[in-house]
Design an enzyme around this catalytic site. Sequence first.
Site, PDB file in Angstrom:
ATOM      1  N   THR A  93       0.818  -1.216   0.000  1.00 24.73           N
ATOM      2  CA  THR A  93       0.000   0.000   0.000  1.00 24.73           C
ATOM      3  C   THR A  93       0.852   1.266   0.000  1.00 24.73           C
ATOM      4  O   THR A  93       1.996   1.258   0.476  1.00 24.73           O
ATOM      5  CB  THR A  93      -0.909   0.001   1.253  1.00 24.73           C
ATOM      6  OG1 THR A  93      -1.489   1.279   1.413  1.00 24.73           O
ATOM      7  CG2 THR A  93      -0.127  -0.292   2.528  1.00 24.73           C
ATOM      8  N   ASP A  94       0.261   2.358  -0.473  1.00 32.66           N
ATOM      9  CA  ASP A  94       0.948   3.664  -0.399  1.00 32.66           C
ATOM     10  C   ASP A  94       1.000   4.179   1.039  1.00 32.66           C
ATOM     11  O   ASP A  94       1.760   5.104   1.340  1.00 32.66           O
ATOM     12  CB  ASP A  94       0.266   4.696  -1.310  1.00 32.66           C
ATOM     13  CG  ASP A  94      -1.213   4.938  -0.993  1.00 32.66           C
ATOM     14  OD1 ASP A  94      -1.768   4.274  -0.081  1.00 32.66           O
ATOM     15  OD2 ASP A  94      -1.817   5.808  -1.660  1.00 32.66           O
ATOM     16  N   GLU A  95       0.187   3.574   1.938  1.00 31.41           N
ATOM     17  CA  GLU A  95       0.120   4.095   3.306  1.00 31.41           C
ATOM     18  C   GLU A  95       1.428   3.912   4.065  1.00 31.41           C
ATOM     19  O   GLU A  95       1.643   4.550   5.099  1.00 31.41           O
ATOM     20  CB  GLU A  95      -1.060   3.461   4.062  1.00 31.41           C
ATOM     21  CG  GLU A  95      -2.364   3.681   3.313  1.00 31.41           C
ATOM     22  CD  GLU A  95      -3.617   3.336   4.107  1.00 31.41           C
ATOM     23  OE1 GLU A  95      -3.578   3.352   5.335  1.00 31.41           O
ATOM     24  OE2 GLU A  95      -4.645   3.073   3.458  1.00 31.41           O
ATOM     25  N   TYR A 105      -2.165  -0.600  10.885  1.00 31.31           N
ATOM     26  CA  TYR A 105      -2.249  -1.266   9.572  1.00 31.31           C
ATOM     27  C   TYR A 105      -1.020  -0.941   8.718  1.00 31.31           C
ATOM     28  O   TYR A 105      -0.336  -1.847   8.222  1.00 31.31           O
ATOM     29  CB  TYR A 105      -3.534  -0.830   8.841  1.00 31.31           C
ATOM     30  CG  TYR A 105      -3.500  -1.134   7.360  1.00 31.31           C
ATOM     31  CD1 TYR A 105      -3.494  -2.448   6.898  1.00 31.31           C
ATOM     32  CD2 TYR A 105      -3.465  -0.105   6.411  1.00 31.31           C
ATOM     33  CE1 TYR A 105      -3.451  -2.735   5.524  1.00 31.31           C
ATOM     34  CE2 TYR A 105      -3.421  -0.373   5.046  1.00 31.31           C
ATOM     35  CZ  TYR A 105      -3.415  -1.698   4.613  1.00 31.31           C
ATOM     36  OH  TYR A 105      -3.354  -1.971   3.267  1.00 31.31           O
ATOM     37  N   LYS A 140       2.061  -3.357   7.280  1.00 30.48           N
ATOM     38  CA  LYS A 140       2.385  -3.527   5.858  1.00 30.48           C
ATOM     39  C   LYS A 140       3.826  -3.097   5.585  1.00 30.48           C
ATOM     40  O   LYS A 140       4.546  -3.723   4.797  1.00 30.48           O
ATOM     41  CB  LYS A 140       1.424  -2.715   4.976  1.00 30.48           C
ATOM     42  CG  LYS A 140      -0.003  -3.203   4.950  1.00 30.48           C
ATOM     43  CD  LYS A 140      -0.166  -4.609   4.384  1.00 30.48           C
ATOM     44  CE  LYS A 140       0.053  -4.690   2.890  1.00 30.48           C
ATOM     45  NZ  LYS A 140      -0.269  -6.035   2.353  1.00 30.48           N
TER      46      LYS A 140
END
Length: 352
Positions: free
Chosen positions: A133-135, A159, A163
């Site tokens: 993810t970009d997060e 989260y 990741k």
Amino acid sequence: MTILVTGGAGFIGGNFVLDWLASQNETIVNLDALTYAGNLETLQSLRQDARHVFVHGDIGDSERISALLREHRPRAIVNFAAESHVDRSIHGPGDFIHTNIVGTFNLLECAREYWNGLEGGEREAFRFLHVSTDEVYGSLSAEDPPFAETNRYEPNSPYSASKAASDHLVRAWHHTYGLPVLTTNCSNNYGPYHFPEKLIPLVILNALAGRPLPIYGDGQQVRDWLYVKDHCSAIRRVLDAGRPGETYNVGGWNEKANLDVVRTICAILDELRPRDDGKAYQEQIRFVDDRPGHDRRYAIDARKLERELGWRPAETFDSGIRKTVEWYLSNSKWIAHVSDGSYRDWLNKQYG
Ligand code: NAD
Ligand code: TYD
């Protein structure tokens, strides 16, 4: 030939499996633990299709995975399996550590053992593609340039931290053991089969049910929306031609503030399924308490993927969101089955 997909009964994995088998003849072994987010109904059309082998299991189960690898000898593993919802990670981070970090570690170890046993062309061709993810890059201010692959990792939620940790493991398994890995970091997906805990499907279903449309904080947080089928085509492209050890950002070039996203959905619903009382769906919008640690803005610079592998998204936000609303309007059976008791429990816990 065969590939092993994990988490293929979830939102993106399910779309990936459907699109893969619609466009090519290669078998997919689909390992999924069927958590609350996994739904075999998404794969209903493949029931009689021998190219889809569904296996109910956990990426943390080494014996199971090693046996699957021995039996099916896949040329690639695509890892979608994860706990994926930021709000749930705030309520209970344990599952995120378990699946996203320990599970990915376990999958990497099984893949390494399997890959070490391959020879010649099979060993050369093998790939482990990790979907992320970009997060992991943290939050941008309004003036910052979008995330490039070279940005520092600055995850802010349980989260995104889990990741980020999994991405680091994948990277290390390449540098230390030579495992031929690929990592994709994508922005917020939307489209068919999206579980209605995430913003877009939640708003569509709440609107139709006459429930409030909850906007966290001031609704000015920005996300870069990617139509799920564009994401699937990007993964296929990276799997085909990505350079082992590299990471690729995948984005839709669609930065939107949450409030604008919700207003757009309301306007499409006003047109396609007007309220019985003739009022606008926007009247259901309610500002609620902000998410703790809420990231302000995500934006993806996807130029590396375009430059090196020639990929660009096919959908604009306007075309993708219309298709999405239309899909939810015509798939009431799928929706009825995901909106079960445990889903209602989640709505009560999160929104009161
Ligand atoms: P999802 O929550 O809809 O689906 C996850 C799937 O993984 C479910 O089918 C679930 O049953 C399965 N699963 C969970 N734990 C498992 C385990 N221990 N073993 C085997 N299967 C397990 O998630 P999604 O939205 O489809 O996301 C897929 C991947 O893409 C995730 O890795 C996520 O981090 C990443 N991602 C998602 C988005 C997005 O907008 N949805 C954006 C960027 C990255
Ligand atoms: P979400 O779909 O949960 O994805 P992510 O947190 O991974 O970006 O949320 C998208 C944006 O919408 C995010 O800024 C949080 C916001 N949001 C709301 O305002 N209300 C809601 O009820 C939900 C679920 C999300």
